[in-house]
Design an enzyme around this catalytic site. Structure first.
Site, PDB file in Angstrom:
ATOM      1  N   LYS A   1       0.944  -1.180  -0.142  1.00 45.01           N
ATOM      2  CA  LYS A   1       0.123   0.024  -0.008  1.00 45.01           C
ATOM      3  C   LYS A   1       0.847   1.227  -0.061  1.00 45.01           C
ATOM      4  CE  LYS A   1      -1.825   1.429   3.920  1.00 45.01           C
ATOM      5  NZ  LYS A   1      -1.676   2.821   4.509  1.00 45.01           N
ATOM      6  N   ASN A   2       1.831   1.434   0.815  1.00 42.18           N
ATOM      7  CA  ASN A   2       2.343   2.603   1.084  1.00 42.18           C
ATOM      8  C   ASN A   2       3.547   3.004   0.094  1.00 42.18           C
ATOM      9  OD1 ASN A   2       0.883   3.071   3.294  1.00 42.18           O
ATOM     10  ND2 ASN A   2       2.255   2.608   4.762  1.00 42.18           N
TER      11      ASN A   2
ATOM     12  N   ARG B   1       1.055  14.308  13.808  1.00 44.82           N
ATOM     13  CA  ARG B   1       1.457  14.001  12.292  1.00 44.82           C
ATOM     14  C   ARG B   1       1.711  15.405  11.530  1.00 44.82           C
ATOM     15  NH1 ARG B   1      -0.961   8.609   9.674  1.00 44.82           N
ATOM     16  NH2 ARG B   1       0.809   8.748   8.503  1.00 44.82           N
TER      17      ARG B   1
ATOM     18  N   ASP C   1       4.246   0.059  12.152  1.00 43.41           N
ATOM     19  CA  ASP C   1       3.074  -0.379  11.906  1.00 43.41           C
ATOM     20  C   ASP C   1       2.827  -1.845  12.050  1.00 43.41           C
ATOM     21  OD1 ASP C   1       2.615   2.165  10.445  1.00 43.41           O
ATOM     22  OD2 ASP C   1       3.216   1.590   8.484  1.00 43.41           O
TER      23      ASP C   1
ATOM     24  N   CYS D   1      -4.686  12.814  13.271  1.00 40.35           N
ATOM     25  CA  CYS D   1      -4.956  11.689  12.926  1.00 40.35           C
ATOM     26  C   CYS D   1      -5.104  10.826  14.206  1.00 40.35           C
ATOM     27  CB  CYS D   1      -3.784  11.155  12.163  1.00 40.35           C
ATOM     28  SG  CYS D   1      -3.500   9.690  11.695  1.00 40.35           S
TER      29      CYS D   1
ATOM     30  N   ARG E   1      -9.050  -0.302   4.196  1.00 40.97           N
ATOM     31  CA  ARG E   1      -7.980   0.703   3.540  1.00 40.97           C
ATOM     32  C   ARG E   1      -6.613   0.006   3.469  1.00 40.97           C
ATOM     33  NH1 ARG E   1      -7.500   6.303   6.617  1.00 40.97           N
ATOM     34  NH2 ARG E   1      -6.027   6.470   5.090  1.00 40.97           N
TER      35      ARG E   1
END
Ligand code: EPZ
Length: 421
Positions: A22-23, A123, A308, A118, A400
Site C-alpha cells: 500500500k504505502n 502527524r 506499523d 490523525c 484501507r
C-alpha cells in the site's frame, strides 16, 4: 456498517499470498504527476486507499486506467489541469499530501490541503514544507491549504532532516528530481517503500544515488519519461500474517514474502520461539510448541522494528509467556488498541510511550473497535487466539490496507466472517 466476526481457536495451515505494498503504491501513484508520459504500475493492491488516491489524481487531470481487474494501473498525467488537492480527499488519506512534491517539481506550483490530525498522533508536515522552502519555494498557509510556488523552478540544495520522516523524504525526493542542480538529502528514510520510489524514479530517467542509505544525492534532470514498475510486496501485510500463526498456532507460508522486508520482526519472532524458514515461494512461519515467549520491542525507522507492526506484536505478547515492554517511538498516540485488547482479557499497563504487557493464559472474545488500520488488525489477530467470538467493528479501516482480509485468513483455516450490519 459491516463487522468482522472471528471465532478463535482454529490452528492455521496453508498459504497466504502477499499483495503489493500500500504505502509504496500510493507514493508511486503520486510520482506519476512528474511525467507527461504514462506510468504503469503492476502488482497494485486492491484497497480503498488506492481508490481514494485515484479520485484525487483524476481531479488534478490525471487519467487513471485500471487494467487486469485493478491489478495494474496506467496513470497518465499528460496535462495537470488543476493545481488544488482538496481537503475532502486529503483528510481521508494523508498520503495524498505527497502530491505536493511532484506538483512542485513538475509545475512549480501547488495548492494542497493540510491533512489535519490523525488517530495515531499529530502527524505534522513541517519538514515537507521547510524542505521545499530550502529549495526556493514560497509557502503560504491560507484557510487550511498550503499554497506553494516557485515560478522559476526549484533549486537543488543540501537538506538535513532533523529526524527520519518517510513522507518528507519522499515528497522532497520527488520535488528534487526535476529541480535545477544537485540536491543532497541527509538523514533520509531507508524504508523499502522509499527505496522502491527512488528505483521507479530512476527508471523514469531521474539521477538518484544513495537510495537505501541515509544520504541521497539527486541531480536534477529536465524531464522524466514513462515506465512500467512492479510494486514490491507489502511488508506490513506480510508481518501481520507472520504473526497470525504465531498467535493462533500452526504453519503458514507467505507467498511473495522475503525476510529482508521484515528482518526486525523475523528476529523478534524467532527470539519468541517461532520458526521462520525462507522457501522458494516466500517465507514459512511455524509455531508448533505451545505459547511464545515474551520479547521486548522498540519501534524505530527502517531497518528497526516498524511502528506499523507494533499493535500486531502487542496482540501476540498478550498471549505470550512472561512480560514484554513495547516502546513506541514514532507516533505519540499509537496505543489505542490497548484498551480494546484489555476488554478481551489482556493485561496491559501503558505509561507514556511504553506498554508493559503481561501474557495471559487465554484471551476471551468481545465486541471491539479500533481507530486505525493496524490497531484494527491487531484485534483480528487477538480474536484468532481468543476463546469465543470477537466482533470487530469499523471494518472500513481494514479495507484501507488489507486486501481480501477475510478470504486470506479463511484460506488458512481461520474462522473469520464479514457480517453486513
Ligand atoms: C508513513 O507515514 C506511513 N504512511 C505510515 O504508515 C508509517 O507508520 C510511517 O511512515 C512510519 O513508518 C505512508 O507511507 C502512507 P513519517 P508518514 O513522516 O510518512 C513526525 C499505515 O498504517 N513528522 O515518517 O506520515 C510524525 O508526526 C501508516 O500504513 C513531523 O513531526 O510518517 C511522526 O511522529 C500509518 N513532521 C514521525 O515524524 C513532519 O513534517 C514519523 O512520521 C513529518 C513527520
Amino acid at each position: 456498517m459491516d463487522s468482522i466476526v472471528v471465532t478463535g481457536g482454529a490452528e492455521l495451515s496453508g498459504e497466504i499470498p502477499i499483495a503489493g505494498a500500500k504505502n509504496t503504491c500510493l507514493k508511486l501513484m503520486c510520482a506519476a504527476l512528474l511525467s507527461e508520459e504514462p506510468l504503469t504500475l503492476t502488482n497494485v493492491p486492491r484497497l480503498s486507499d488506492v481508490e481514494t488516491l485515484t479520485t484525487l489524481l483524476e481531479s488534478l487531470g490525471t487519467e487513471v486506467a485500471s487494467v487486469q481487474g485493478g491489478n495494474s494501473l496506467m496513470l497518465s498525467a499528460a496535462d495537470i489541469t488543476n493545481m488544488t488537492a482538496h481537503y475532502d480527499i486529503v483528510r481521508k488519506l494523508r498520503a495524498s499530501f505527497n502530491v505536493l512534491g511532484p506538483m512542485m517539481g513538475r509545475c512549480g506550483e501547488a495548492i494542497v490541503s493540510l491533512p489535519g490530525g490523525c488517530a495515531i498522533g499529530a502527524r505534522k508536515v513541517d519538514l515537507h514544507l521547510t524542505s521545499l522552502e530550502a529549495m526556493g519555494a514560497k509557502i503560504d498557509l491560507e484557510e487550511g491549504y498550503v499554497h506553494a510556488s516557485a515560478p522559476t523552478g526549484l533549486k537543488g540544495t543540501e537538506i538535513e532532516f532533523p529526524f527520519v520522516s518517510v513522507g518528507a523524504t519522499e515528497n522532497t525526493l520527488c520535488a528534487a528530481v526535476l529541480a535545477k542542480g544537485t540536491t543532497v538529502l541527509k538523514n533520509v528514510a531507508r524504508e523499502p517503500d522509499t527505496v522502491a520510489l527512488a528505483h521507479c524514479l530512476i527508471a523514469m530517467g531521474a539521477d538518484i544515488e544513495g537510495a537505501g542509505t541515509s544520504e541521497m544525492v539527486i541531480r536534477g534532470v529536465d524531464a522524466l519519461h514513462g515506465t512500467t514498475h512492479r510494486v514490491i510486496s507489502d511488508r506490513i501485510e506480510l508481518g501481520t500474517y507472520m504473526i497470525a500463526p504465531a498467535i493462533a498456532g500452526g504453519s503458514v507460508e507467505l507467498i511473495g514474502g522475503t525476510r529482508d522486508l521484515v528482518a526486525a520482526l523475523a528476529d523478534k519472532l524467532e527470539e519468541a520461539g517461532v520458526e521462520i524458514t525462507e522457501t522458494d515461494k516466500g517465507l514459512k512461519v511455524n509455531r508448533a510448541n505451545g505459547r511464545v515467549k515474551s520479547v521486548d520491542v522498540t519501534t524505530a525507522p527502517f531497518p528497526g522494528f516498524p511502528t506499523d507492526l507494533q499493535a500486531q506484536m502487542m496482540a501476540l505478547m498478550c498471549t505470550a509467556d512472561g512480560v514484554a515492554n513495547l516502546e513506541e517511538t514514532i507516533f505519540e498516540n499509537r496505543f489505542m488498541h490497548a484498551p480494546e485488547l484489555i476488554r478481551m482479557g489482556a493485561d496491559i499497563d501503558v505509561h507514556g510511550g511504553t506498554a508493559k504487557v503481561t501474557g495471559v493464559e487465554q484471551l476471551r472474545g468481545a465486541p471491539v473497535m479500533a481507530t486505525d488500520l493496524r490497531a484494527s488488525v491487531s484485534l483480528i489477530l487477538a480474536g484468532l487466539a481468543a476463546e469465543g467470538e470477537t466482533v470487530v467493528s469499523r471494518v472500513y479501516h481494514l479495507d484501507r490496507g488489507y486486501e481480501r482480509l477475510e478470504a486470506k485468513l479463511q484460506g488458512v483455516g481461520a474462522k473469520v466472517e464479514r457480517v453486513a450490519a
